[in-house]
Design a protein around this motif. Structure first.
Motif, PDB file in Angstrom:
ATOM      1  N   ASP A 260      -1.422 -11.084 -18.236  1.00  0.00           N
ATOM      2  CA  ASP A 260      -1.127 -11.208 -16.808  1.00  0.00           C
ATOM      3  C   ASP A 260      -2.331 -11.825 -16.097  1.00  0.00           C
ATOM      4  OD1 ASP A 260      -2.937  -9.222 -16.996  1.00  0.00           O
ATOM      5  OD2 ASP A 260      -1.783  -7.706 -15.916  1.00  0.00           O
ATOM      6  N   GLY A 261      -2.139 -12.174 -14.848  1.00  0.00           N
ATOM      7  CA  GLY A 261      -3.220 -12.782 -14.074  1.00  0.00           C
ATOM      8  C   GLY A 261      -2.730 -14.002 -13.327  1.00  0.00           C
ATOM      9  N   THR A 262      -3.534 -14.408 -12.338  1.00  0.00           N
ATOM     10  CA  THR A 262      -3.144 -15.524 -11.470  1.00  0.00           C
ATOM     11  C   THR A 262      -3.932 -16.793 -11.741  1.00  0.00           C
ATOM     12  OG1 THR A 262      -4.756 -14.854  -9.812  1.00  0.00           O
ATOM     13  CG2 THR A 262      -2.540 -13.901  -9.643  1.00  0.00           C
TER      14      THR A 262
ATOM     15  N   ASN B 153       0.823  -1.202   0.000  1.00  0.00           N
ATOM     16  CA  ASN B 153       0.000   0.000   0.000  1.00  0.00           C
ATOM     17  C   ASN B 153       0.860   1.255   0.000  1.00  0.00           C
ATOM     18  OD1 ASN B 153      -2.638  -1.070  -0.073  1.00  0.00           O
ATOM     19  ND2 ASN B 153      -2.543  -1.590   2.093  1.00  0.00           N
ATOM     20  N   SER B 154       1.990   1.198   0.729  1.00  0.00           N
ATOM     21  CA  SER B 154       2.911   2.337   0.750  1.00  0.00           C
ATOM     22  C   SER B 154       3.520   2.546  -0.635  1.00  0.00           C
ATOM     23  CB  SER B 154       4.010   2.108   1.793  1.00  0.00           C
ATOM     24  OG  SER B 154       3.460   1.996   3.082  1.00  0.00           O
ATOM     25  N   ILE B 155       3.955   1.448  -1.245  1.00  0.00           N
ATOM     26  CA  ILE B 155       4.567   1.546  -2.585  1.00  0.00           C
ATOM     27  C   ILE B 155       3.573   2.121  -3.589  1.00  0.00           C
ATOM     28  CG2 ILE B 155       5.440   0.171  -4.527  1.00  0.00           C
ATOM     29  CD1 ILE B 155       6.655  -1.731  -2.433  1.00  0.00           C
ATOM     30  N   ILE B 156       2.335   1.631  -3.540  1.00  0.00           N
ATOM     31  CA  ILE B 156       1.322   2.130  -4.471  1.00  0.00           C
ATOM     32  C   ILE B 156       1.033   3.612  -4.218  1.00  0.00           C
ATOM     33  CG2 ILE B 156      -1.115   1.926  -5.157  1.00  0.00           C
ATOM     34  CD1 ILE B 156      -0.866  -1.091  -4.528  1.00  0.00           C
ATOM     35  N   GLY B 157       0.900   3.989  -2.932  1.00  0.00           N
ATOM     36  CA  GLY B 157       0.622   5.384  -2.607  1.00  0.00           C
ATOM     37  C   GLY B 157       1.747   6.319  -3.027  1.00  0.00           C
ATOM     38  N   PHE B 158       3.009   5.919  -2.719  1.00  0.00           N
ATOM     39  CA  PHE B 158       4.140   6.765  -3.095  1.00  0.00           C
ATOM     40  C   PHE B 158       4.282   6.879  -4.611  1.00  0.00           C
ATOM     41  CE2 PHE B 158       6.161   5.552   1.175  1.00  0.00           C
ATOM     42  CZ  PHE B 158       5.554   6.632   1.798  1.00  0.00           C
TER      43      PHE B 158
ATOM     44  N   VAL C  11       7.908   4.717 -12.830  1.00  0.00           N
ATOM     45  CA  VAL C  11       6.933   4.926 -11.749  1.00  0.00           C
ATOM     46  C   VAL C  11       5.609   4.245 -12.100  1.00  0.00           C
ATOM     47  CG1 VAL C  11       5.491   6.648 -10.605  1.00  0.00           C
ATOM     48  CG2 VAL C  11       7.954   7.043 -10.870  1.00  0.00           C
ATOM     49  N   ALA C  12       5.176   4.367 -13.359  1.00  0.00           N
ATOM     50  CA  ALA C  12       3.931   3.714 -13.792  1.00  0.00           C
ATOM     51  C   ALA C  12       4.046   2.201 -13.688  1.00  0.00           C
ATOM     52  CB  ALA C  12       3.604   4.130 -15.229  1.00  0.00           C
ATOM     53  N   ASP C  13       5.228   1.638 -14.048  1.00  0.00           N
ATOM     54  CA  ASP C  13       5.440   0.192 -13.934  1.00  0.00           C
ATOM     55  C   ASP C  13       5.404  -0.256 -12.478  1.00  0.00           C
ATOM     56  OD1 ASP C  13       5.639  -0.079 -16.642  1.00  0.00           O
ATOM     57  OD2 ASP C  13       7.843   0.015 -16.695  1.00  0.00           O
ATOM     58  N   ILE C  14       6.010   0.563 -11.593  1.00  0.00           N
ATOM     59  CA  ILE C  14       6.000   0.228 -10.155  1.00  0.00           C
ATOM     60  C   ILE C  14       4.565   0.189  -9.633  1.00  0.00           C
ATOM     61  CG2 ILE C  14       6.623   1.079  -7.855  1.00  0.00           C
ATOM     62  CD1 ILE C  14       9.209   2.193  -9.138  1.00  0.00           C
ATOM     63  N   GLN C  15       3.785   1.193 -10.009  1.00  0.00           N
ATOM     64  CA  GLN C  15       2.400   1.258  -9.549  1.00  0.00           C
ATOM     65  C   GLN C  15       1.588   0.080 -10.077  1.00  0.00           C
ATOM     66  OE1 GLN C  15       0.473   4.917 -10.488  1.00  0.00           O
ATOM     67  NE2 GLN C  15      -1.495   4.326  -9.669  1.00  0.00           N
ATOM     68  N   LYS C  16       1.761  -0.237 -11.344  1.00  0.00           N
ATOM     69  CA  LYS C  16       1.024  -1.353 -11.941  1.00  0.00           C
ATOM     70  C   LYS C  16       1.400  -2.681 -11.274  1.00  0.00           C
ATOM     71  CE  LYS C  16       0.268  -3.721 -16.369  1.00  0.00           C
ATOM     72  NZ  LYS C  16       0.646  -3.759 -17.802  1.00  0.00           N
ATOM     73  N   SER C  17       2.698  -2.893 -11.048  1.00  0.00           N
ATOM     74  CA  SER C  17       3.145  -4.148 -10.417  1.00  0.00           C
ATOM     75  C   SER C  17       2.638  -4.235  -8.984  1.00  0.00           C
ATOM     76  CB  SER C  17       4.676  -4.224 -10.443  1.00  0.00           C
ATOM     77  OG  SER C  17       5.155  -4.227 -11.774  1.00  0.00           O
ATOM     78  N   GLY C  18       2.659  -3.104  -8.265  1.00  0.00           N
ATOM     79  CA  GLY C  18       2.172  -3.112  -6.884  1.00  0.00           C
ATOM     80  C   GLY C  18       0.706  -3.465  -6.807  1.00  0.00           C
ATOM     81  N   LYS C  19      -0.115  -2.897  -7.700  1.00  0.00           N
ATOM     82  CA  LYS C  19      -1.544  -3.209  -7.700  1.00  0.00           C
ATOM     83  C   LYS C  19      -1.796  -4.668  -8.078  1.00  0.00           C
ATOM     84  CE  LYS C  19      -3.244   1.469  -8.671  1.00  0.00           C
ATOM     85  NZ  LYS C  19      -3.968   2.341  -9.624  1.00  0.00           N
ATOM     86  N   PHE C  20      -0.980  -5.184  -9.006  1.00  0.00           N
ATOM     87  CA  PHE C  20      -1.130  -6.588  -9.391  1.00  0.00           C
ATOM     88  C   PHE C  20      -0.840  -7.511  -8.209  1.00  0.00           C
ATOM     89  CE2 PHE C  20       0.938 -10.520 -10.819  1.00  0.00           C
ATOM     90  CZ  PHE C  20      -0.097 -11.071 -11.552  1.00  0.00           C
ATOM     91  N   LEU C  21       0.249  -7.230  -7.466  1.00  0.00           N
ATOM     92  CA  LEU C  21       0.591  -8.069  -6.306  1.00  0.00           C
ATOM     93  C   LEU C  21      -0.473  -7.969  -5.220  1.00  0.00           C
ATOM     94  CD1 LEU C  21       4.455  -7.486  -5.991  1.00  0.00           C
ATOM     95  CD2 LEU C  21       3.289  -9.558  -6.728  1.00  0.00           C
ATOM     96  N   LEU C  22      -1.008  -6.746  -5.001  1.00  0.00           N
ATOM     97  CA  LEU C  22      -2.044  -6.578  -3.983  1.00  0.00           C
ATOM     98  C   LEU C  22      -3.303  -7.363  -4.352  1.00  0.00           C
ATOM     99  CD1 LEU C  22      -2.819  -5.172  -1.359  1.00  0.00           C
ATOM    100  CD2 LEU C  22      -3.639  -3.240  -2.709  1.00  0.00           C
ATOM    101  N   GLN C  23      -3.679  -7.344  -5.646  1.00  0.00           N
ATOM    102  CA  GLN C  23      -4.831  -8.115  -6.098  1.00  0.00           C
ATOM    103  C   GLN C  23      -4.594  -9.613  -5.946  1.00  0.00           C
ATOM    104  OE1 GLN C  23      -7.889  -6.969  -7.054  1.00  0.00           O
ATOM    105  NE2 GLN C  23      -8.435  -9.136  -6.975  1.00  0.00           N
TER     106      GLN C  23
END
Length: 482
Positions: A434-436, A264-269, A290-302
């Motif tokens: 992508d997807g799990t 959540n911190s990574i996504i927020g920052f 930065v966009a890649d970091i945000q996208k990867s963070g949201k994917f891991l959170l999901q």
């Protein structure tokens, strides 16, 4: 001499009849009682292993497909010939013989004995009729084990009917009866032919009786030893399963806390950096990273959220928080959530409703997740320029939501696989999306949790149709305006 002859004749006639009408029923009752205790324990093990909630009546939705497969495995492990699960009204909601499912048990013993919390048992011999009117192919003991609410022992939730194969035990008893009858008949015949050996024959009968009794004691001891060993094995397996379940729950709880917080911190920052709140990022590469970091963070959170949902589903902890919702409005809300994703993929979403003001009693969060998963999948696997069709239909049987796409499609041999947890057609090293692989398995479980049905149809190159159907009982009248 005449007296001895008469006595011998009476022995020759009376003893075989006594063996058949007295000894055989006694032995049979012993087998029935002993097997009934095993059946009661087996019923409790089945209820625990299948995670059937203690305060809910048994229904057709009590066992999911995975639970049915587990039930077959448990039944084989317990050595059961067959078992059924009944609802309180006597309807068969599950059976290892699929032909029995849906049939109603209208017998008096079910409603007058079992439904009042009492165990009911009967021995059915080979080629005779069982309690259910079926011709059995082996000696079986049928036992009805009632399931009562844990907080109200007077409330009948349903029952198990358990079939144990006792062919070997009854065969052993039959052999003992035959042996005893043969010995006693031989003694009586000897008395008729040789009167002066009467006393010796009596001694021989006594010895044979002692041998038969010892043989029966040995059989009983062997049975008790086998039951004790099996019980110990089952208790050990139960302890292992409970330990594994606790370990999994603790791991998921820790993973949820330890991974969600930094993610959540990574996504927020990353969102802060993306909007350049504290100044320009400078290079365009920085913005891309930065966009890649945000996208990867949201994917891991999901991914973490999906894994936790699957864990709760498998543990039977997924409860319904029902409320009356306007179905069309909820669909529009979810369509708004995926609008940007569809636009970025150049995919057109087309909606069609054949009903208005459709109100239903559903878990709003779970219903939204069902729609979101289906729409996300449809958009993900549809090429640019394609379409996704969303339609709502209502009929006397209930209402259904249909999501159809013009995407890549799925071959028939993979339809079942993609509905399983982590089920994906392409390998992790070759797939282009992508997807799990958890989306459809979660949809299937959430729909079943509402008593509905999930159907997936597809053909490679022509697209996929996903339909979720909810029963008519879910439809309610429009709430009164305060």
């Amino acid at each position: 001499m005449r007296g001895i002859f008469i006595v011998s004749l009476l022995i020759a006639v009376t003893f075989p009849l006594a063996d058949y009408f007295i000894v055989l029923p006694l032995f049979s009752n012993f087998v029935i009682q002993h097997t009934e205790e095993e059946a009661v324990r087996a019923g409790h093990h089945l209820a625990e292993d299948l995670v059937i909630q203690n305060n809910k009546d048994i229904s057709a939705n009590s066992l999911s497909k995975d639970m049915q497969e587990d039930a077959l495995s448990v039944a084989r492990g317990l050595g059961l010939v067959k078992f059924k699960l009944f609802a309180p009204d006597g309807t068969t909601v599950y059976s290892t013989d699929e032909e029995d499912i849906g049939k109603a048990n209208e017998n008096d013993y079910f409603h007058n004995i079992v439904a009042k919390g009492k165990v009911f048992t009967k021995l059915a011999r080979k080629d005779k009729l069982s309690l259910e009117g079926e011709v059995v192919t082996q000696d079986v003991v049928e036992t009805y084990v009632p399931l009562m609410r844990s907080d109200d022992q007077g409330h009948f939730r349903g029952a198990f009917e358990i079939y144990y194969d006792v062919t070997d035990r009854m065969a052993e008893i039959d052999r003992l009866i035959l042996l005893s009858t043969f010995v006693l008949g031989s003694v009586a015949l000897g008395l008729l032919v040789i009167v002066f050996l009467t006393l010796r024959s009596a001694v021989t009968v006594s010895i044979q009786r002692d041998l038969s009794s010892q043989a029966l004691r040995n059989v009983n001891k062997n049975l008790e030893t086998r039951v004790a060993e099996r019980t110990k094995e089952l208790m050990l397996e139960k302890d292992r399963a409970e330990m594994a379940s606790r370990a999994k729950s603790e791991f998921l709880a820790n993973m949820s806390h330890e991974l969600r917080t930094p993610l959540n911190s990574i996504i927020g920052f990353s969102e802060t950096l993306e909007h350049e709140v504290f100044g320009s990022l400078g290079s365009e590469k920085n913005a891309e990273y930065v966009a890649d970091i945000q996208k990867s963070g949201k994917f891991l959170l999901q991914l973490i959220n999906d894994i936790l949902d699957i864990s709760r589903i498998e543990a039977g902890e997924l409860e319904l928080d029902e409320e009356v919702i306007l179905v069309e409005q909820t669909i529009e809300t979810v369509l708004f959530l995926v609008k940007d994703r569809a636009a970025s993929g150049k995919i057109k979403i087309v909606t069609e409703n054949n009903t208005t003001d459709l109100y239903a009693s559903l878990d709003s969060r779970q219903f939204k997740q069902i729609l979101l998963n289906l729409l996300t999948n449809a958009i993900k696997f549809t090429d640019p320029g394609g379409k996704v069709f969303v339609s709502l239909q209502c009929d006397p049987k209930g209402f259904s939501v249909r999501v159809e796409d013009t995407g890549i499609g799925i071959s028939q041999e993979h339809i079942e696989r993609v509905q399983e947890a982590f089920g994906q057609v392409a390998g992790s090293m070759t797939r282009n999306h992508d997807g799990t692989g958890l989306g459809l398995s979660i949809v299937k479980a959430l729909v079943a949790n509402h008593g509905g049905e999930f159907k997936l149809e597809s053909e490679p190159g022509k697209g996929t149709v996903a339909t979720v159907t909810f029963p008519a009982e879910r439809i309610v009248e429009k709430p009164a305006t305060p």
